[in-house]
Design a protein around this motif. Structure first.
Motif, mmCIF file in Angstrom:
data_model
loop_
_atom_site.group_PDB
_atom_site.id
_atom_site.type_symbol
_atom_site.label_atom_id
_atom_site.label_comp_id
_atom_site.label_asym_id
_atom_site.label_seq_id
_atom_site.Cartn_x
_atom_site.Cartn_y
_atom_site.Cartn_z
ATOM 1 N N GLU A 85 0.901 -1.092 0.020
ATOM 2 C CA GLU A 85 0.035 0.073 0.228
ATOM 3 C C GLU A 85 0.953 1.236 0.062
ATOM 4 O O GLU A 85 2.157 1.115 0.097
ATOM 5 C CB GLU A 85 -0.887 -0.146 1.214
ATOM 6 N N ALA A 86 0.352 2.250 -0.206
ATOM 7 C CA ALA A 86 0.939 3.537 -0.276
ATOM 8 C C ALA A 86 1.259 3.969 1.018
ATOM 9 O O ALA A 86 0.403 3.911 2.050
ATOM 10 C CB ALA A 86 0.341 4.617 -1.151
ATOM 11 N N GLY A 87 2.339 4.647 1.294
ATOM 12 C CA GLY A 87 2.650 5.382 2.658
ATOM 13 C C GLY A 87 4.035 5.453 3.029
ATOM 14 O O GLY A 87 4.951 5.386 2.085
ATOM 15 N N VAL A 88 4.536 5.686 4.235
ATOM 16 C CA VAL A 88 5.900 5.938 4.558
ATOM 17 C C VAL A 88 6.336 4.378 5.074
ATOM 18 O O VAL A 88 5.624 3.873 5.932
ATOM 19 C CB VAL A 88 5.876 6.980 5.891
ATOM 20 N N VAL A 89 7.548 4.311 4.592
ATOM 21 C CA VAL A 89 8.282 2.795 4.834
ATOM 22 C C VAL A 89 9.062 2.780 5.985
ATOM 23 O O VAL A 89 9.682 3.841 6.206
ATOM 24 C CB VAL A 89 8.621 2.302 3.518
ATOM 25 N N SER A 90 8.921 1.736 7.028
ATOM 26 C CA SER A 90 9.957 1.907 8.130
ATOM 27 C C SER A 90 10.301 0.448 8.206
ATOM 28 O O SER A 90 9.367 -0.439 8.137
ATOM 29 C CB SER A 90 9.149 2.397 9.260
ATOM 30 N N TYR A 91 11.531 0.253 8.617
ATOM 31 C CA TYR A 91 11.907 -1.220 8.921
ATOM 32 C C TYR A 91 12.295 -1.521 10.561
ATOM 33 O O TYR A 91 12.899 -2.543 10.882
ATOM 34 C CB TYR A 91 13.481 -1.457 8.109
ATOM 35 N N ILE A 92 11.650 -0.691 11.394
ATOM 36 C CA ILE A 92 11.839 -0.947 12.621
ATOM 37 C C ILE A 92 10.527 -1.093 13.350
ATOM 38 O O ILE A 92 9.277 -0.825 12.926
ATOM 39 C CB ILE A 92 12.288 0.736 13.271
#
Length: 461
Positions: free
Chosen positions: A183-190
């Motif tokens: 989906e669209a949005g801000v990605v985070s790997y935490i």
């Protein structure tokens, strides 16, 4: 014989002089020591000022976020930086199922060593942001920052990085899987385990441990199929929840707009306040925010102060405030003569009524406040006196008292109690209402430590 007598008188005269001198010296010494040991009475000049009411809280950040798992096992290489916005189906990572790419990169470290100008600017910006927000008591943020600064993140990020990575994989004939954003949005790997936490899960127990364990997925590391590897934050709005006592809940029930101050970012954010109940029945505040979510991507719990309002008035030290007891008499017993003097009709021992002129210190909707006398003078009201309401047989016996807050004014050289009406306070200062009856004014001198003096005490400024 006469010389001997004269000598004795002279010795006696010198002894008297010595005794008088010793007495004077001891008196002076005693006075000096007493003065040195006595607590010095200091004064404070009243000024106008303001205070902002701030309450400290620790809040839980909840976002519209969802964690996603690896579809296959392999060595992961990210192609989008931590905290960047992506569109749906945009490429996020590649999975090298064989591990051959890792071997190739270890043999050719120069592929990871060069950054283009855009990547260098990204690196500089992230370093500046981290330096501004880092605190010693939040050392754990260093690990998440280190994960986000992993060299593989930079080397293969952006359009050029993706082309470079795909070229290497194609030339080596390495089988790989491409992962795209769900989906669209801000990605985070935490990941911290709160990705699926909802408002309905709120409970006081949640706030007893405010440092959840974080998982940092690093580029180049091996991941297993089904393991969570990233999350997408799909909305810019975010909420901060914080526990409230019942007293705090009552104070905030009519508040709608508030300002949160975050010390870690030196940032003030305004938001809309709601009061909610947790699943355990406890009270919680909820503030809806719509900006600066990216400043808090690495945070789940955050310390902040709630700025409720700013009060203006006369600013005085909290140490100056004391309480003084007054008789309270129902207002209906107060009488005013034709000459304007106020007082009460007291029933005398012979049954007759006598008007007693009385200084009214304060009046509220119910009572008149009058001084409690230090002596039993018949010209003033005292405990046990019976008051009669004018043109009535209703009576009231002097006795009930109430305390008023105030300070000691020393403009005239002696302590005079002056009432205050507090508007706001903290540990050091109090903002009081201006232009109150029997109150204080700007530039008045008041005793700094109010409990050091008593009403009427002579003060040497």
């Amino acid at each position: 014989m006469s010389n001997t007598s004269h000598l004795k008188k002279r010795r006696f005269f010198f002894n008297i002089e010595g005794v008088i001198f010793a007495i004077i010296a001891l008196y002076i010494l005693f006075s000096v020591v007493s003065f040195m040991r006595r607590d010095q009475i200091r004064f404070y000049e009243v000024r106008e000022g303001s205070l902002v009411k701030e309450n400290q809280f620790t809040g839980l950040i909840l976002r519209n976020e969802k964690a996603y798992a690896a579809k296959k096992s392999g060595y992961i290489h990210f192609t989008v930086m931590e905290g960047r916005r992506v569109s749906k189906n945009a490429e996020l990572y590649t999975l090298d199922e064989t591990g051959n790419l890792e071997n190739y990169l270890s043999e050719h470290p120069e592929l990871l060593g060069s950054l283009n100008e855009k990547q260098i600017m990204e690196l500089r910006q992230r370093l500046e942001n981290f330096s501004r927000s880092f605190e010693d008591n939040r050392f754990y943020t260093l690990y998440s920052f280190q994960s986000g600064m992993d060299n593989n993140h930079f080397s293969f990020s952006g359009e050029e990085g993706v082309k470079q990575l795909n070229s290497i994989l194609s030339n080596l004939g390495i089988a790989y899987t491409t992962g795209t954003a769900e989906e669209a949005g801000v990605v985070s790997y935490i990941l911290d385990g709160f990705e699926n936490f909802k408002e309905s899960d709120l409970a006081e127990e949640v706030f007893k441990k405010t440092d959840p364990k974080k998982e940092y997925v690093q580029g180049g590391s091996k991941v297993e199929e089904g393991s969570l590897i990233y999350k997408i934050i799909s909305a810019s709005k975010w909420n901060v929840y914080f526990p409230l006592s019942e007293e705090e809940n009552k104070e905030l029930e009519n508040k709608h707009k508030v300002i949160l101050h975050f010390d870690s970012q030196n940032l003030d954010l305004s938001g809309e306040l709601f009061l909610v109940r947790g699943k355990d029945g406890k009270s919680f505040g909820k503030v809806e925010l719509s900006n600066y979510q990216d400043y808090f991507l690495e945070d789940r719990f955050v310390a902040f102060s709630l700025k409720e309002r700013e009060e203006n008035g006369l600013k005085i030290p909290a140490s100056a405030v004391v309480k003084k007891d007054f008789y309270v008499v129902p207002n209906e017993f107060l009488s005013t003569l034709e000459d304007g003097s106020q007082g009460f009709y007291r029933k005398e021992s012979d049954g007759n009524l006598k008007f007693i002129p009385t200084e009214i210190y304060r009046k509220d909707q119910q009572y008149a406040y009058i001084d409690i006398p230090k002596n039993q003078d018949s010209s003033v009201l005292k405990t046990g006196d019976v008051l009669i309401k004018q043109e009535s047989t209703d009576s009231f016996i002097i006795g009930p008292t109430k305390s008023l807050e105030g300070v000691y004014n020393i403009n005239k050289g002696y302590a005079v109690f002056r009432q205050i009406v507090p508007l706001e306070k903290n540990d050091e200062y109090i903002i009081v209402k201006k232009d109150t009856s029997s109150g204080i004014e700007v530039y008045d001198h008041i005793v700094l430590q109010g409990d050091m003096v008593s009403d009427g005490q002579l003060i040497f400024q």
